[in-house]
Enzyme design. Structure first.
Site, PDB file in Angstrom:
ATOM      1  N   THR A  99       0.823  -1.207   0.000  1.00 48.02           N
ATOM      2  CA  THR A  99       0.000   0.000   0.000  1.00 48.02           C
ATOM      3  C   THR A  99       0.860   1.261   0.000  1.00 48.02           C
ATOM      4  O   THR A  99       1.990   1.249   0.510  1.00 48.02           O
ATOM      5  CB  THR A  99      -0.901   0.003   1.257  1.00 48.02           C
ATOM      6  OG1 THR A  99      -1.504   1.272   1.400  1.00 48.02           O
ATOM      7  CG2 THR A  99      -0.105  -0.300   2.523  1.00 48.02           C
ATOM      8  N   ASP A 100       0.301   2.338  -0.513  1.00 54.31           N
ATOM      9  CA  ASP A 100       1.015   3.632  -0.463  1.00 54.31           C
ATOM     10  C   ASP A 100       1.122   4.155   0.975  1.00 54.31           C
ATOM     11  O   ASP A 100       1.907   5.064   1.254  1.00 54.31           O
ATOM     12  CB  ASP A 100       0.332   4.670  -1.367  1.00 54.31           C
ATOM     13  CG  ASP A 100      -1.131   4.931  -1.041  1.00 54.31           C
ATOM     14  OD1 ASP A 100      -1.671   4.309  -0.104  1.00 54.31           O
ATOM     15  OD2 ASP A 100      -1.738   5.772  -1.735  1.00 54.31           O
ATOM     16  N   GLU A 101       0.327   3.558   1.890  1.00 53.51           N
ATOM     17  CA  GLU A 101       0.340   4.056   3.275  1.00 53.51           C
ATOM     18  C   GLU A 101       1.663   3.814   3.976  1.00 53.51           C
ATOM     19  O   GLU A 101       1.922   4.413   5.028  1.00 53.51           O
ATOM     20  CB  GLU A 101      -0.785   3.402   4.078  1.00 53.51           C
ATOM     21  CG  GLU A 101      -2.140   3.755   3.539  1.00 53.51           C
ATOM     22  CD  GLU A 101      -3.269   3.386   4.490  1.00 53.51           C
ATOM     23  OE1 GLU A 101      -2.999   3.125   5.673  1.00 53.51           O
ATOM     24  OE2 GLU A 101      -4.413   3.380   4.031  1.00 53.51           O
ATOM     25  N   TYR A 110      -2.114  -0.715  11.036  1.00 52.60           N
ATOM     26  CA  TYR A 110      -2.232  -1.380   9.723  1.00 52.60           C
ATOM     27  C   TYR A 110      -1.012  -1.091   8.847  1.00 52.60           C
ATOM     28  O   TYR A 110      -0.343  -2.012   8.359  1.00 52.60           O
ATOM     29  CB  TYR A 110      -3.513  -0.937   9.010  1.00 52.60           C
ATOM     30  CG  TYR A 110      -3.498  -1.215   7.518  1.00 52.60           C
ATOM     31  CD1 TYR A 110      -3.531  -2.513   7.029  1.00 52.60           C
ATOM     32  CD2 TYR A 110      -3.408  -0.158   6.595  1.00 52.60           C
ATOM     33  CE1 TYR A 110      -3.491  -2.769   5.649  1.00 52.60           C
ATOM     34  CE2 TYR A 110      -3.372  -0.410   5.229  1.00 52.60           C
ATOM     35  CZ  TYR A 110      -3.403  -1.715   4.759  1.00 52.60           C
ATOM     36  OH  TYR A 110      -3.350  -1.954   3.409  1.00 52.60           O
ATOM     37  N   LYS A 130       2.068  -3.480   7.249  1.00 52.42           N
ATOM     38  CA  LYS A 130       2.325  -3.620   5.803  1.00 52.42           C
ATOM     39  C   LYS A 130       3.774  -3.235   5.502  1.00 52.42           C
ATOM     40  O   LYS A 130       4.455  -3.887   4.709  1.00 52.42           O
ATOM     41  CB  LYS A 130       1.357  -2.759   4.982  1.00 52.42           C
ATOM     42  CG  LYS A 130      -0.082  -3.222   5.008  1.00 52.42           C
ATOM     43  CD  LYS A 130      -0.316  -4.614   4.424  1.00 52.42           C
ATOM     44  CE  LYS A 130      -0.104  -4.671   2.920  1.00 52.42           C
ATOM     45  NZ  LYS A 130      -0.497  -6.008   2.378  1.00 52.42           N
TER      46      LYS A 130
HETATM   47  P1  NAD Z   1      -9.932  -7.306   2.098  1.00 48.89           P
HETATM   48  O1  NAD Z   1      -9.938  -7.047   3.567  1.00 48.89           O
HETATM   49  O2  NAD Z   1     -11.142  -7.002   1.290  1.00 48.89           O
HETATM   50  O3  NAD Z   1      -9.569  -8.829   1.828  1.00 48.89           O
HETATM   51  C1  NAD Z   1      -8.584  -9.521   2.529  1.00 48.89           C
HETATM   52  C2  NAD Z   1      -8.747 -11.012   2.228  1.00 48.89           C
HETATM   53  O4  NAD Z   1      -7.688 -11.712   2.912  1.00 48.89           O
HETATM   54  C3  NAD Z   1     -10.068 -11.607   2.725  1.00 48.89           C
HETATM   55  O5  NAD Z   1     -10.623 -12.449   1.741  1.00 48.89           O
HETATM   56  C4  NAD Z   1      -9.667 -12.412   3.960  1.00 48.89           C
HETATM   57  O6  NAD Z   1     -10.517 -13.522   4.210  1.00 48.89           O
HETATM   58  C5  NAD Z   1      -8.253 -12.841   3.590  1.00 48.89           C
HETATM   59  N1  NAD Z   1      -7.424 -13.125   4.775  1.00 48.89           N
HETATM   60  C6  NAD Z   1      -7.257 -12.342   5.880  1.00 48.89           C
HETATM   61  N2  NAD Z   1      -6.449 -12.952   6.756  1.00 48.89           N
HETATM   62  C7  NAD Z   1      -6.061 -14.137   6.193  1.00 48.89           C
HETATM   63  C8  NAD Z   1      -5.216 -15.202   6.595  1.00 48.89           C
HETATM   64  N3  NAD Z   1      -4.584 -15.178   7.790  1.00 48.89           N
HETATM   65  N4  NAD Z   1      -5.045 -16.244   5.754  1.00 48.89           N
HETATM   66  C9  NAD Z   1      -5.681 -16.281   4.553  1.00 48.89           C
HETATM   67  N5  NAD Z   1      -6.506 -15.315   4.123  1.00 48.89           N
HETATM   68  C10 NAD Z   1      -6.687 -14.255   4.933  1.00 48.89           C
HETATM   69  O7  NAD Z   1      -8.648  -6.518   1.562  1.00 48.89           O
HETATM   70  P2  NAD Z   1      -8.442  -5.692   0.193  1.00 48.89           P
HETATM   71  O8  NAD Z   1      -8.933  -4.315   0.382  1.00 48.89           O
HETATM   72  O9  NAD Z   1      -8.903  -6.514  -0.935  1.00 48.89           O
HETATM   73  O10 NAD Z   1      -6.847  -5.623   0.176  1.00 48.89           O
HETATM   74  C11 NAD Z   1      -6.081  -6.677  -0.412  1.00 48.89           C
HETATM   75  C12 NAD Z   1      -4.604  -6.334  -0.336  1.00 48.89           C
HETATM   76  O11 NAD Z   1      -4.354  -5.103  -1.029  1.00 48.89           O
HETATM   77  C13 NAD Z   1      -4.084  -6.121   1.080  1.00 48.89           C
HETATM   78  O12 NAD Z   1      -2.788  -6.669   1.150  1.00 48.89           O
HETATM   79  C14 NAD Z   1      -4.034  -4.614   1.233  1.00 48.89           C
HETATM   80  O13 NAD Z   1      -3.033  -4.240   2.149  1.00 48.89           O
HETATM   81  C15 NAD Z   1      -3.679  -4.196  -0.175  1.00 48.89           C
HETATM   82  N6  NAD Z   1      -4.112  -2.849  -0.601  1.00 48.89           N
HETATM   83  C16 NAD Z   1      -5.424  -2.476  -0.457  1.00 48.89           C
HETATM   84  C17 NAD Z   1      -5.831  -1.240  -0.953  1.00 48.89           C
HETATM   85  C18 NAD Z   1      -7.284  -0.806  -0.851  1.00 48.89           C
HETATM   86  O14 NAD Z   1      -7.606   0.308  -1.255  1.00 48.89           O
HETATM   87  N7  NAD Z   1      -8.203  -1.614  -0.346  1.00 48.89           N
HETATM   88  C19 NAD Z   1      -4.904  -0.391  -1.564  1.00 48.89           C
HETATM   89  C20 NAD Z   1      -3.571  -0.803  -1.676  1.00 48.89           C
HETATM   90  C21 NAD Z   1      -3.190  -2.041  -1.200  1.00 48.89           C
HETATM   91  O1  DAU Z   2      -4.128   3.927   0.432  1.00 44.47           O
HETATM   92  C1  DAU Z   2      -4.385   2.557   0.347  1.00 44.47           C
HETATM   93  C2  DAU Z   2      -5.229   2.100   1.515  1.00 44.47           C
HETATM   94  O2  DAU Z   2      -6.541   2.560   1.281  1.00 44.47           O
HETATM   95  C3  DAU Z   2      -5.205   0.592   1.728  1.00 44.47           C
HETATM   96  O3  DAU Z   2      -3.909   0.204   2.078  1.00 44.47           O
HETATM   97  C4  DAU Z   2      -6.196   0.160   2.799  1.00 44.47           C
HETATM   98  O4  DAU Z   2      -6.245  -1.244   2.859  1.00 44.47           O
HETATM   99  C5  DAU Z   2      -7.559   0.708   2.463  1.00 44.47           C
HETATM  100  O5  DAU Z   2      -8.478   0.386   3.487  1.00 44.47           O
HETATM  101  C6  DAU Z   2      -7.502   2.218   2.258  1.00 44.47           C
HETATM  102  O6  DAU Z   2      -7.204   2.895   3.505  1.00 44.47           O
HETATM  103  P1  DAU Z   2      -7.949   4.259   3.924  1.00 44.47           P
HETATM  104  O7  DAU Z   2      -7.827   4.394   5.388  1.00 44.47           O
HETATM  105  O8  DAU Z   2      -7.516   5.377   3.065  1.00 44.47           O
HETATM  106  O9  DAU Z   2      -9.462   3.864   3.471  1.00 44.47           O
HETATM  107  P2  DAU Z   2     -10.897   4.024   4.151  1.00 44.47           P
HETATM  108  O10 DAU Z   2     -11.886   3.559   3.148  1.00 44.47           O
HETATM  109  O11 DAU Z   2     -10.949   3.428   5.509  1.00 44.47           O
HETATM  110  O12 DAU Z   2     -11.044   5.611   4.315  1.00 44.47           O
HETATM  111  C7  DAU Z   2     -10.860   6.485   3.219  1.00 44.47           C
HETATM  112  C8  DAU Z   2     -10.918   7.914   3.753  1.00 44.47           C
HETATM  113  O13 DAU Z   2     -12.258   8.207   4.179  1.00 44.47           O
HETATM  114  C9  DAU Z   2     -10.053   8.154   4.983  1.00 44.47           C
HETATM  115  O14 DAU Z   2      -9.510   9.461   4.911  1.00 44.47           O
HETATM  116  C10 DAU Z   2     -11.019   8.032   6.164  1.00 44.47           C
HETATM  117  C11 DAU Z   2     -12.311   8.558   5.570  1.00 44.47           C
HETATM  118  N1  DAU Z   2     -13.568   7.975   6.100  1.00 44.47           N
HETATM  119  C12 DAU Z   2     -13.677   6.615   6.179  1.00 44.47           C
HETATM  120  C13 DAU Z   2     -14.860   6.036   6.605  1.00 44.47           C
HETATM  121  C14 DAU Z   2     -14.992   4.532   6.720  1.00 44.47           C
HETATM  122  C15 DAU Z   2     -14.648   8.815   6.415  1.00 44.47           C
HETATM  123  O15 DAU Z   2     -14.561  10.057   6.338  1.00 44.47           O
HETATM  124  N2  DAU Z   2     -15.825   8.241   6.826  1.00 44.47           N
HETATM  125  C16 DAU Z   2     -15.975   6.882   6.937  1.00 44.47           C
HETATM  126  O16 DAU Z   2     -17.067   6.431   7.302  1.00 44.47           O
END
Ligand code: NAD
Ligand code: DAU
Length: 336
Positions: free
Chosen positions: A125-127, A152, A156
């Protein structure tokens, strides 16, 4: 033809992982995918509905289970590692599963990749780079120092460090990608965009944290999938690539766009308590990926992608309704 035809996809029943599995099956006719997923609260077997059973095998299991991982890697030529605990707010409430899955789980997979010579692509992630000020002219690049803020993002960042060490010390053929915020179908309703869409569909007022000026850099999950495939198949071993689609937007702008698209007044939402340690802004410079691998995003019109995402949640209430009450109860308890 694909250089990898037996690919283990961890976390393939989650949001981005399942979108990636569909993308591979639709675009790479020779590839077979084995999904390894523990089906936590975030995993859903239905996300893989419609996958050809001849080309997709589902294994219900934990990435920390070394014996299981070793058996699966013995049959694989590549692994794309999505499995993680992914939600910042959950990591603040209880970091324990984040340490286990994100750090110990990645370690377990790396050991198996090392034993079996499996090509390993790590999804990050960019985080890991912390945050930027709203007026900072710079964006994150592959050279930006690590400065994670939340439980989190620090787990990562730890997993990225393990991948680099296993590459350098043991020669694991690894790459890493750090992507910005994804949106699209199958995203859990705890996350910002689907939470607000489903709130509106349920007659609940959307909730905005803090002053709403925090900026996220949005990318459609299908563009994330095509970028990961490009890195897996053409990326230089040992390298990191940043993935982003120039989609910076403030939270309040995104929320107002959702409200307007759903026929509501743009001010029809609640201001709620800010997230502790809330990162201000993320912004990705994806020049390296674009120049080296010729990748570019297809979904460059955010409003259009958002409209399709709203439509998807509107059309698929049975996919999310079961989780809505518990998700909102958890937020209510946190004052959010
Ligand atoms: P998500 O929470 O929707 O899905 C995570 C999946 O991993 C689920 O299916 C869960 O059952 C599985 N899982 C969790 N723990 C496990 C374990 N111990 N063994 C096997 N499976 C397990 O997550 P997402 O939003 O799809 O993110 C996927 C990946 O992308 C993560 O590595 C996250 O850090 C990364 N990422 C997410 C975002 C975003 O915007 N959501 C952005 C950049 C990177
Ligand atoms: O940047 C990549 C990341 O993006 C991933 O690594 C994470 O897995 C993914 O969850 C996401 O993280 P964020 O914390 O940016 O996403 P989230 O959807 O939780 O929140 C997006 C923004 O919105 C953040 O600034 C918090 C805000 N927010 C979130 C929720 C749930 C609100 O204002 N209200 C809300 O109800």
């Amino acid at each position: 033809a694909s250089p990898f035809n037996h690919i283990v996809v961890t976390g393939g029943a989650g949001f981005i992982g399942s979108n990636f599995v569909h993308w591979v099956l639709d675009n790479q006719p020779d590839a077979h995918v084995t999904v390894l997923d523990a089906l936590t609260y975030a995993g859903n077997r239905e996300n893989l509905a419609g996958c050809d059973p001849e080309r997709m095998t589902f294994v219900h299991g934990d990435i920390c289970d070394a014996g299981l991982v070793d058996r699966l890697f013995a049959e694989a030529d590549a692994c794309v590692h999505f499995a993680a605990e992914s939600h910042n707010d959950n990591s603040i409430a209880d970091p324990t599963p984040f340490l286990r899955t994100n750090v110990e789980g990645t370690f377990t997979l790396l050991q198996a990749a090392r034993n079996h010579g499996v090509r390993f692509h790590h999804i990050s992630t960019d985080e890991v780079y912390g945050d930027l000020a709203l007026d900072d002219p710079n964006r994150f690049t592959e050279e930006t120092p690590y400065r994670p803020s939340s439980p989190y993002s620090s787990t990562k960042a730890s997993s990225d460090m393990l991948v680099r060490a296993w590459h350098r010390t043991y020669g694991v053929e690894a790459t890493i990608s750090n992507c910005s915020n994804n949106y699209g179908p199958y995203q859990h309703i705890e996350k910002f965009i689907p939470r607000q869409i489903t709130n509106i569909l349920c007659g609940i007022r959307p909730k905005l944290y803090g002053d709403g000026k925090n900026v996220r850099d949005w990318i459609h999950t299908e563009d994330h999938s095509s970028a990961v495939w490009a890195i897996l198949t053409q990326g230089r071993i040992g390298e990191t690539y940043l993935i982003g689609a120039d989609g910076e937007r403030s939270n309040i702008d995104v929320l107002r766009a959702i409200l307007t698209a759903m026929g509501k007044d743009a001010d029809d939402f609640d201001w709620v308590k800010d997230r502790p340690g809330h990162d201000r802004r993320y912004a990705i410079d994806s020049t390296k990926l674009r120049r080296e691998l010729g990748w570019s995003p297809k979904h460059t019109n955010f409003d259009e992608g958002l409209a399709r995402t709203i439509q998807w949640y509107t059309d698929n209430p049975s996919w999310w309704q079961g989780a809505k009450e518990a998700t909102e109860a958890k937020y209510r308890a946190q004052g959010q």
